[in-house]
Structures are given as structure tokens and as C-alpha cells.
Design a protein around this motif. Sequence first.
Motif, PDB file in Angstrom:
ATOM      1  N   UNK A   1       0.818  -1.221   0.000  1.00  0.00           N
ATOM      2  CA  UNK A   1       0.000   0.000   0.000  1.00  0.00           C
ATOM      3  C   UNK A   1       0.849   1.267   0.000  1.00  0.00           C
ATOM      4  N   UNK A   2       2.022   1.235   0.639  1.00  0.00           N
ATOM      5  CA  UNK A   2       2.866   2.435   0.677  1.00  0.00           C
ATOM      6  C   UNK A   2       3.826   2.480  -0.514  1.00  0.00           C
ATOM      7  N   UNK A   3       3.802   1.440  -1.339  1.00  0.00           N
ATOM      8  CA  UNK A   3       4.708   1.393  -2.491  1.00  0.00           C
ATOM      9  C   UNK A   3       6.148   1.181  -2.056  1.00  0.00           C
ATOM     10  N   UNK A   4       6.307   0.433  -0.975  1.00  0.00           N
ATOM     11  CA  UNK A   4       7.644   0.228  -0.414  1.00  0.00           C
ATOM     12  C   UNK A   4       8.198  -1.155  -0.675  1.00  0.00           C
ATOM     13  N   UNK A   5       9.268  -1.444   0.037  1.00  0.00           N
ATOM     14  CA  UNK A   5       9.889  -2.764  -0.058  1.00  0.00           C
ATOM     15  C   UNK A   5      10.376  -3.176   1.325  1.00  0.00           C
ATOM     16  N   UNK A   6      10.692  -4.459   1.468  1.00  0.00           N
ATOM     17  CA  UNK A   6      11.159  -5.014   2.740  1.00  0.00           C
ATOM     18  C   UNK A   6      12.641  -5.329   2.605  1.00  0.00           C
ATOM     19  N   UNK A   7      13.407  -4.883   3.595  1.00  0.00           N
ATOM     20  CA  UNK A   7      14.848  -5.132   3.648  1.00  0.00           C
ATOM     21  C   UNK A   7      15.136  -5.829   4.973  1.00  0.00           C
ATOM     22  N   UNK A   8      15.767  -6.992   4.923  1.00  0.00           N
ATOM     23  CA  UNK A   8      16.084  -7.743   6.141  1.00  0.00           C
ATOM     24  C   UNK A   8      17.598  -7.800   6.286  1.00  0.00           C
ATOM     25  N   UNK A   9      18.080  -7.339   7.438  1.00  0.00           N
ATOM     26  CA  UNK A   9      19.516  -7.416   7.759  1.00  0.00           C
ATOM     27  C   UNK A   9      19.675  -8.349   8.955  1.00  0.00           C
ATOM     28  N   UNK A  10      20.614  -9.281   8.835  1.00  0.00           N
ATOM     29  CA  UNK A  10      20.895 -10.209   9.936  1.00  0.00           C
ATOM     30  C   UNK A  10      22.362 -10.100  10.286  1.00  0.00           C
ATOM     31  N   UNK A  11      22.632  -9.883  11.577  1.00  0.00           N
ATOM     32  CA  UNK A  11      23.986  -9.723  12.069  1.00  0.00           C
ATOM     33  C   UNK A  11      24.284 -10.766  13.135  1.00  0.00           C
ATOM     34  N   UNK A  12      25.403 -11.434  12.988  1.00  0.00           N
ATOM     35  CA  UNK A  12      25.857 -12.359  14.021  1.00  0.00           C
ATOM     36  C   UNK A  12      26.800 -11.578  14.920  1.00  0.00           C
ATOM     37  N   UNK A  13      26.437 -11.503  16.211  1.00  0.00           N
ATOM     38  CA  UNK A  13      27.218 -10.719  17.170  1.00  0.00           C
ATOM     39  C   UNK A  13      27.921 -11.586  18.178  1.00  0.00           C
TER      40      UNK A  13
END
Length: 139
Positions: free
Chosen positions: A127-139
Motif C-alpha cells: 500500500x505504501x509502495x515500499x519494499x522489505x529489507x532484512x539485515x541479519x547480524x551475528x554478534x
Amino acid sequence: MMKRNKTCVYAEINICWKAKKKEAGELDVGYINEQLNVSKGRVEIFSRKTKKKYMNRWVWSTKKYKTLYVEKVLEEVLERFGDRSDILQNIKKELNANIALEIVIEMKKNQIPALVIDEKIIKFVGDIGGYIDVDMYII
């Protein structure tokens, strides 16, 4: 002995746009804050010059949750912005911006978070004309 959960998950609404002058970007930030009625404590603003334009970012963030379940964080995003998809869509058009729902997962090496994105979130992002970005960090 049970291992303590060290996984942290948070989400951000990230609006990114270009402006010819730094002052124009600052005015745009005021416009976004006014439209979304967001308190300044939850928002970070970034601006950097590239060639002849300024790249601007307006970022709203949830708190960090110690959880293995992304759904909990995404519920907070929907509570805050679910009824404002038309406003976000207008901001996108007005500023010629990109809008992302960013999901950030910070985890230990052997942890396995549940990355479930349900239909309500997918509809909201559409609806917002957006996209999904997933960041995964191993700490």
C-alpha cells in the motif's frame, strides 16, 4: 541450564530521497514529521552530499526486542503506521522517495530466529509502495 536469549530484533521505517540543497532536505524532514505526527525521539535523520545532490534519510525505529520472533516487532510498526499508509504513499510521491520496512536481527551464532512476514505486513508495504529489507547480524 537454559541459554538466555541474546537475539535482538527491531524494525525501521526508512524514507530516502534526494534534494538539491541541504536546506530543502531539512524542510522535507519537517514535512514528514508533520504529516506522520512523530516525536523526534524516535526518529534519526541523515544527510550526505553526493555529487550535486544531498541524499536524505528519515528513519523511525521500534525499540529493540529480545526475542526470536519478528512478528512482535512488526506488530509495533502496524500499530504506529498501519492506518497511515495513504500518508506514507503521499510522502513518497511528493519527495520522489523510496520507503523501506527494514527488519534488523542481531543474533548469536547458533540462534535461529523466526522470520515470518504475514499478509498484513505485506499488504501495508504494498500500500505504501515500499519494499522489505532484512539485515541479519551475528554478534
